[in-house]
Design a protein around this motif. Structure first.
Motif, PDB file in Angstrom:
ATOM      1  N   GLY A  47       0.806  -1.213   0.000  1.00  0.00           N
ATOM      2  CA  GLY A  47       0.000   0.000   0.000  1.00  0.00           C
ATOM      3  C   GLY A  47       0.835   1.255   0.000  1.00  0.00           C
ATOM      4  O   GLY A  47       0.452   2.269  -0.593  1.00  0.00           O
ATOM      5  N   ARG A  48       2.003   1.212   0.633  1.00  0.00           N
ATOM      6  CA  ARG A  48       2.886   2.382   0.670  1.00  0.00           C
ATOM      7  C   ARG A  48       3.401   2.745  -0.720  1.00  0.00           C
ATOM      8  O   ARG A  48       3.770   3.890  -0.962  1.00  0.00           O
ATOM      9  N   TYR A  49       3.470   1.758  -1.622  1.00  0.00           N
ATOM     10  CA  TYR A  49       3.907   2.034  -2.986  1.00  0.00           C
ATOM     11  C   TYR A  49       2.731   2.343  -3.911  1.00  0.00           C
ATOM     12  O   TYR A  49       2.790   3.236  -4.742  1.00  0.00           O
ATOM     13  N   VAL A  50       1.645   1.570  -3.771  1.00  0.00           N
ATOM     14  CA  VAL A  50       0.507   1.716  -4.688  1.00  0.00           C
ATOM     15  C   VAL A  50      -0.165   3.077  -4.529  1.00  0.00           C
ATOM     16  O   VAL A  50      -0.481   3.745  -5.527  1.00  0.00           O
ATOM     17  N   LEU A  51      -0.377   3.512  -3.306  1.00  0.00           N
ATOM     18  CA  LEU A  51      -1.104   4.759  -3.075  1.00  0.00           C
ATOM     19  C   LEU A  51      -0.350   5.986  -3.589  1.00  0.00           C
ATOM     20  O   LEU A  51      -0.934   6.809  -4.304  1.00  0.00           O
ATOM     21  N   PRO A  52       0.943   6.151  -3.272  1.00  0.00           N
ATOM     22  CA  PRO A  52       1.653   7.315  -3.833  1.00  0.00           C
ATOM     23  C   PRO A  52       1.737   7.283  -5.355  1.00  0.00           C
ATOM     24  O   PRO A  52       1.623   8.329  -5.999  1.00  0.00           O
ATOM     25  N   LEU A  53       1.917   6.080  -5.938  1.00  0.00           N
ATOM     26  CA  LEU A  53       1.983   5.990  -7.394  1.00  0.00           C
ATOM     27  C   LEU A  53       0.642   6.349  -8.029  1.00  0.00           C
ATOM     28  O   LEU A  53       0.594   6.976  -9.090  1.00  0.00           O
ATOM     29  N   SER A  54      -0.456   5.963  -7.379  1.00  0.00           N
ATOM     30  CA  SER A  54      -1.783   6.326  -7.894  1.00  0.00           C
ATOM     31  C   SER A  54      -1.986   7.834  -7.841  1.00  0.00           C
ATOM     32  O   SER A  54      -2.491   8.442  -8.788  1.00  0.00           O
ATOM     33  N   GLY A  55      -1.594   8.443  -6.724  1.00  0.00           N
ATOM     34  CA  GLY A  55      -1.685   9.899  -6.621  1.00  0.00           C
ATOM     35  C   GLY A  55      -0.793  10.601  -7.621  1.00  0.00           C
ATOM     36  O   GLY A  55      -1.181  11.598  -8.232  1.00  0.00           O
ATOM     37  N   LEU A  56       0.406  10.060  -7.831  1.00  0.00           N
ATOM     38  CA  LEU A  56       1.327  10.636  -8.812  1.00  0.00           C
ATOM     39  C   LEU A  56       0.759  10.538 -10.218  1.00  0.00           C
ATOM     40  O   LEU A  56       0.861  11.479 -11.013  1.00  0.00           O
TER      41      LEU A  56
END
Length: 249
Positions: free
Chosen positions: A112-121
Motif C-alpha cells: 500500500g505504501r507504494y501503490v497509493l503514492p503511485l496512484s496519486g502521482l
C-alpha cells in the motif's frame, strides 16, 4: 502527498485479517461499479448542462469561433461526446478511489505504501499533462495544421471532427506524461535499475523521440519537440525520484 498517503493508509482496508469469500468479492465489485457509474452519470449530466461553455473552452486554443455540422445528428453527437469526456475526466479521481478500495483488501501495508503514492502521482501527472497540452501543444498543433490548407483549400472544420481531434490530442499528451510512472514501476519491480537507465540514456532518448512522433497526430516538428522535451524532463525527474525514494535499486 504524504498527508494524502497517510489518510488513505489509515482508512483503506489493507491486509484484512481473513480472506474475502468469492461472494463478498462480487458484492464489493458490484458496489464499486455502481458508485463509479453514479459518479460518471452525475458529471456527464453536468457536462450536458455546461455544454456551450465546454465547447467554447475546447475551441479557444485553436482560435476558432464556430464549427460546422454536416448532418442533423452531429450537434447531438457532439454534445453527448463532449459531456461524456468531461464526465470521465471529472470523475477520474472518484473512479481511481473506487478501484483502490476494491483492491485494497489484497494489499499489504508495504504494498500500500507504494501503490497509493503511485496512484496519486499518476493522477497529478494526468492533470498536468492535460493542462500542458491545452495551453502549449494544442494551439501550436492546430494552427500548424490549419496553415497547411494554404490559399487554395477552403477549410470547414466540423464539430465532431474537431472535438475528436482535440480530445485525442489531450489524451495522448496525458498518456505521455505517465513516463515517470513507467520508469518508477520498472525500477520498483526490479526489471531495470536507475544506474542502467542512466547508462542507456541515448537509447531511452531515441525511444522517447519515436513515441513523441507517434502520439502527435499533426507530425509538426515543433509539437514533437515540445512533447519529446516534456517526456525527457519527466524521465530525468523520475530517475531523481527513484534515487530518493528507492535508493540502491
Amino acid at each position: 502527498m504524504v498527508i494524502f498517503r497517510t489518510l488513505l493508509l489509515r482508512h483503506l482496508p489493507l491486509g484484512l485479517d481473513r480472506p474475502m469469500t468469492m461472494v463478498e468479492h462480487l458484492e464489493d465489485l458490484r458496489k464499486r461499479i455502481l458508485l463509479a457509474v453514479a459518479g460518471l452519470v452525475i458529471t456527464t449530466v453536468i457536462g450536458i448542462w455546461q455544454y456551450d461553455r465546454l465547447l467554447a473552452l475546447l475551441m479557444r486554443p485553436a482560435g476558432l469561433s464556430h464549427l460546422t455540422a454536416l448532418t442533423v445528428l452531429e450537434p447531438l453527437l457532439v454534445r453527448f461526446k463532449l459531456a461524456f469526456v468531461f464526465g470521465l475526466v471529472a470523475t477520474f479521481p472518484w473512479l481511481l478511489l473506487q478501484a483502490l478500495l476494491f483492491v485494497a483488501p489484497a494489499l499489504s501495508q508495504t504494498e500500500g505504501r507504494y501503490v497509493l503514492p503511485l496512484s496519486g502521482l499518476s493522477l497529478i501527472l494526468s492533470v498536468v499533462g492535460v493542462l500542458f497540452g491545452y495551453f502549449f501543444i494544442l494551439p501550436v498543433s492546430t494552427q500548424w495544421l490549419i496553415g497547411q490548407a494554404g490559399t487554395v483549400i477552403s477549410l470547414e472544420i466540423t464539430a465532431l471532427s474537431y472535438v475528436s481531434y482535440a480530445v485525442w490530442f489531450l489524451a495522448a499528451v496525458a498518456i505521455a506524461f505517465q513516463t515517470p510512472m513507467v520508469v518508477l514501476s520498472l525500477i520498483g519491480m526490479g526489471v531495470l535499475s536507475s544506474a542502467r537507465l542512466r547508462q542507456e540514456w541515448r537509447a531511452v532518448y531515441a525511444v522517447i523521440t519515436v513515441l513523441a512522433a507517434v502520439i502527435t497526430p499533426d507530425w509538426s516538428p515543433v509539437t514533437m519537440m515540445l512533447v519529446g522535451g516534456a517526456m525527457v524532463g519527466l524521465y530525468e525527474l523520475s530517475l531523481l525520484l527513484a534515487r530518493i525514494i528507492m535508493p540502491g535499486r
